[in-house]
Scaffold this motif. Structure first.
Motif, PDB file in Angstrom:
ATOM      1  N   SER A 162     -35.198  18.373 -15.252  1.00  0.00           N
ATOM      2  CA  SER A 162     -36.167  17.416 -15.783  1.00  0.00           C
ATOM      3  C   SER A 162     -36.420  17.594 -17.279  1.00  0.00           C
TER       4      SER A 162
ATOM      5  N   GLU B 167     -46.527   2.975  -9.525  1.00  0.00           N
ATOM      6  CA  GLU B 167     -47.172   3.689 -10.632  1.00  0.00           C
ATOM      7  C   GLU B 167     -48.490   3.024 -10.996  1.00  0.00           C
TER       8      GLU B 167
ATOM      9  N   ASN C 175     -45.366   9.455 -10.972  1.00  0.00           N
ATOM     10  CA  ASN C 175     -45.557  10.547 -11.937  1.00  0.00           C
ATOM     11  C   ASN C 175     -45.790  11.891 -11.246  1.00  0.00           C
ATOM     12  N   ARG C 176     -46.247  11.877  -9.983  1.00  0.00           N
ATOM     13  CA  ARG C 176     -46.467  13.137  -9.274  1.00  0.00           C
ATOM     14  C   ARG C 176     -45.151  13.832  -8.925  1.00  0.00           C
TER      15      ARG C 176
ATOM     16  N   THR D 228     -38.015   7.039  -8.152  1.00  0.00           N
ATOM     17  CA  THR D 228     -38.307   5.770  -7.481  1.00  0.00           C
ATOM     18  C   THR D 228     -37.128   5.320  -6.627  1.00  0.00           C
TER      19      THR D 228
ATOM     20  N   GLN E 214     -38.965  10.518 -19.605  1.00  0.00           N
ATOM     21  CA  GLN E 214     -39.888  10.124 -18.543  1.00  0.00           C
ATOM     22  C   GLN E 214     -39.339   8.915 -17.786  1.00  0.00           C
ATOM     23  N   THR E 215     -38.778   7.962 -18.519  1.00  0.00           N
ATOM     24  CA  THR E 215     -38.216   6.768 -17.882  1.00  0.00           C
ATOM     25  C   THR E 215     -37.079   7.133 -16.937  1.00  0.00           C
TER      26      THR E 215
ATOM     27  N   LYS F  86     -36.628  10.035 -15.396  1.00  0.00           N
ATOM     28  CA  LYS F  86     -37.174  10.746 -14.228  1.00  0.00           C
ATOM     29  C   LYS F  86     -37.798   9.763 -13.241  1.00  0.00           C
ATOM     30  N   ARG F  87     -38.572   8.813 -13.762  1.00  0.00           N
ATOM     31  CA  ARG F  87     -39.228   7.854 -12.867  1.00  0.00           C
ATOM     32  C   ARG F  87     -38.200   6.971 -12.166  1.00  0.00           C
TER      33      ARG F  87
ATOM     34  N   ASP G 231     -42.503  13.960 -11.079  1.00  0.00           N
ATOM     35  CA  ASP G 231     -41.761  14.338 -12.290  1.00  0.00           C
ATOM     36  C   ASP G 231     -41.281  15.786 -12.240  1.00  0.00           C
TER      37      ASP G 231
END
Length: 223
Positions: A85, A199, A76-77, A98, A90-91, A93-94, A79
């Motif tokens: 973005s 995470e 999350n850091r 990752t 959110q999914t 971006k992660r 994002d």
């Protein structure tokens, strides 16, 4: 915030990974950068660790960095470092960051000839529990399922045979029985799975150590 600085920051975060690499190459010719070896590199960029590692890739590839330490995760850091973005979930971006993290860590262990160690941070205890649950052991002689199977301890030693300075750092080492830090190797076969659960693990520190670097640094590691 100064308008020009804000505009530059917005451009940097909205550029694609390829554009960032092109901009870096245009601004800093490799014949100027890839000359002086770096014994220790501390990366502290608050959420832009992936971009920082990409920008330093040439130095790593040339074998000029012997040791590097940086904060890493949780995802999350990162994002805010993802291009476009605002238009991603959110999914998404992660998943993107990752995958990028996995790719960089695999490059570190293969193309950059680095060993990766995990250093204590918020996710330290959860990391130990995860490794124990997976049956990982770096110390087959350990009789119990505790951190003695997982955690290595780096201790200071008298490598230069010079008189002690008796400063605050040396007094602290004496009080801690010469313990510099605890560390856990992050094997290459564990990288992908560890990144997938980072995470839930939380913030960690990574230490990249060049395999053919000065052996004195890791000469006194206990398991």
């Amino acid at each position: 915030m100064d308008a020009a600085y804000a505009a530059a920051l917005d451009a940097a975060t909205s550029a694609t990974q390829q554009q960032q690499q092109q901009q870096q190459q245009a601004l800093e010719p490799s014949h100027l950068l890839l000359r002086q070896p770096i014994h220790f590199l501390k990366i502290d960029v608050e959420g832009f660790e992936l971009q920082a590692l990409e920008s330093a890739a040439g130095l790593f590839e040339q074998g000029l960095i012997e040791h590097a330490v940086l904060e890493f995760g949780p995802p999350n850091r990162w994002d805010g470092s993802v291009a476009d973005s605002a238009n991603l979930t959110q999914t998404q971006k992660r998943a993107q960051t990752t995958a990028h993290a996995k790719q960089l860590l695999h490059r570190a262990t293969s193309a950059w000839n680095m060993d990766i160690y995990l250093l204590p941070a918020i996710g330290w205890e959860r990391t130990i529990k995860w490794m124990i649950a997976k049956g990982i052991s770096f110390n087959p002689a350990a009789a119990t399922d505790d951190d003695h199977k997982i955690v290595h301890r780096l201790r200071a030693w008298d490598f230069d045979h010079q008189p002690l300075d008796n400063d605050e750092f040396e007094r602290e080492l004496i009080g801690k029985n010469q313990l510099v830090t605890e560390l856990i190797p992050l094997r290459e076969d564990l990288i992908d799975e560890y990144m997938d659960i980072l995470e839930s693990i939380g913030e960690m520190y990574l230490w990249f150590a060049k395999r053919d670097g000065n052996p004195a640094v890791l000469a006194n590691v206990e398991v």
